[in-house]
Scaffold this motif. Structure first.
Motif, short mmCIF file in Angstrom:
data_model
loop_
_atom_site.label_atom_id
_atom_site.label_comp_id
_atom_site.label_asym_id
_atom_site.label_seq_id
_atom_site.Cartn_x
_atom_site.Cartn_y
_atom_site.Cartn_z
N ASP A 62 0.86 -1.18 0.00
CA ASP A 62 0.00 0.00 0.00
C ASP A 62 0.90 1.23 0.00
N GLU A 63 0.49 2.29 -0.69
CA GLU A 63 1.32 3.50 -0.75
C GLU A 63 1.45 4.19 0.61
N ARG A 64 0.59 3.85 1.57
CA ARG A 64 0.67 4.45 2.90
C ARG A 64 1.72 3.77 3.79
N HIS A 65 2.28 2.65 3.34
CA HIS A 65 3.30 1.96 4.12
C HIS A 65 4.59 2.78 4.13
N ILE A 66 5.34 2.64 5.16
CA ILE A 66 6.57 3.40 5.31
C ILE A 66 7.65 2.83 4.41
N ASP A 67 8.32 3.73 3.68
CA ASP A 67 9.45 3.33 2.85
C ASP A 67 10.71 3.58 3.67
N PHE A 68 11.35 2.50 4.10
CA PHE A 68 12.50 2.62 4.99
C PHE A 68 13.72 3.24 4.30
N LYS A 69 13.83 3.14 3.02
CA LYS A 69 14.98 3.69 2.31
C LYS A 69 15.00 5.21 2.34
N ASN A 70 13.85 5.85 2.46
CA ASN A 70 13.78 7.31 2.40
C ASN A 70 13.74 7.96 3.77
#
Length: 130
Positions: A62-70
Motif C-alpha cells: 500500500d502507498e501508505r506503508h513506510i518506505d525505509f529507504k527514504n
C-alpha cells in the motif's frame, strides 16, 4: 572478494557512535554551569535502528506503508527536556557524566583494539604468514 565481511564497516560505525557520544558528554561537561541547560545523551538503539532501516528495503503493498529507504538519518542524540538536576534548571549530573565518559573510553578502546586485530590479520595474510 570481501575478506572480513562487514566487520570493518561495523567497527567504523562503532567508532562513529563512540565519537558522537564523547562529543555529547564533553558538551554536557562544558555546560555544567549554564542555567537551564538540559543534558544530552546518545542512544545506541536509535543509531542502530536507523542504520538498520537504511540498509533494509520494505515490501510495500500500500502507498501508505513506510518506505525505509527514504527515512532521514538521525544521530541518536536526545536531551532530557523535563529533567532538572539543580535549582537553576541545569540538568547535568557531573558524576553521571564522568562515569559515562569512562565507559565510553573503555568502549572506544575495545573497538580500536578489535580493529587493530583485523588489520594485523590482514597484514599477516599479505606477508604470507611470516
Amino acid at each position: 572478494m570481501n575478506i572480513f565481511g562487514n566487520t570493518i564497516q561495523s567497527l567504523e560505525l562503532g567508532l562513529n557512535y563512540s565519537a558522537t557520544k564523547g562529543k555529547t558528554i564533553a558538551q554536557n561537561i562544558a555546560n555544567i554551569d549554564t542555567p537551564n541547560y538540559k543534558a544530552k545523551n546518545v542512544s545506541f538503539k536509535e543509531v542502530f535502528s536507523n542504520v538498520k532501516a537504511q540498509n533494509i528495503g520494505a515490501y510495500q503493498t500500500d502507498e501508505r506503508h513506510i518506505d525505509f529507504k527514504n527515512r532521514s538519518t538521525h544521530t541518536g542524540v536526545f536531551n532530557y527536556a523535563n529533567f532538572r538536576y539543580r535549582h537553576d534548571g541545569n540538568g547535568v549530573d557531573m558524576d553521571k557524566e564522568q562515569s559515562s565518559l569512562a565507559a565510553n573510553q573503555i568502549y572506544y578502546n575495545a573497538v580500536v583494539d578489535r580493529l587493530n586485530g583485523k588489520f594485523s590479520t590482514l597484514q599477516n595474510v599479505i606477508k604470507g604468514g611470516r
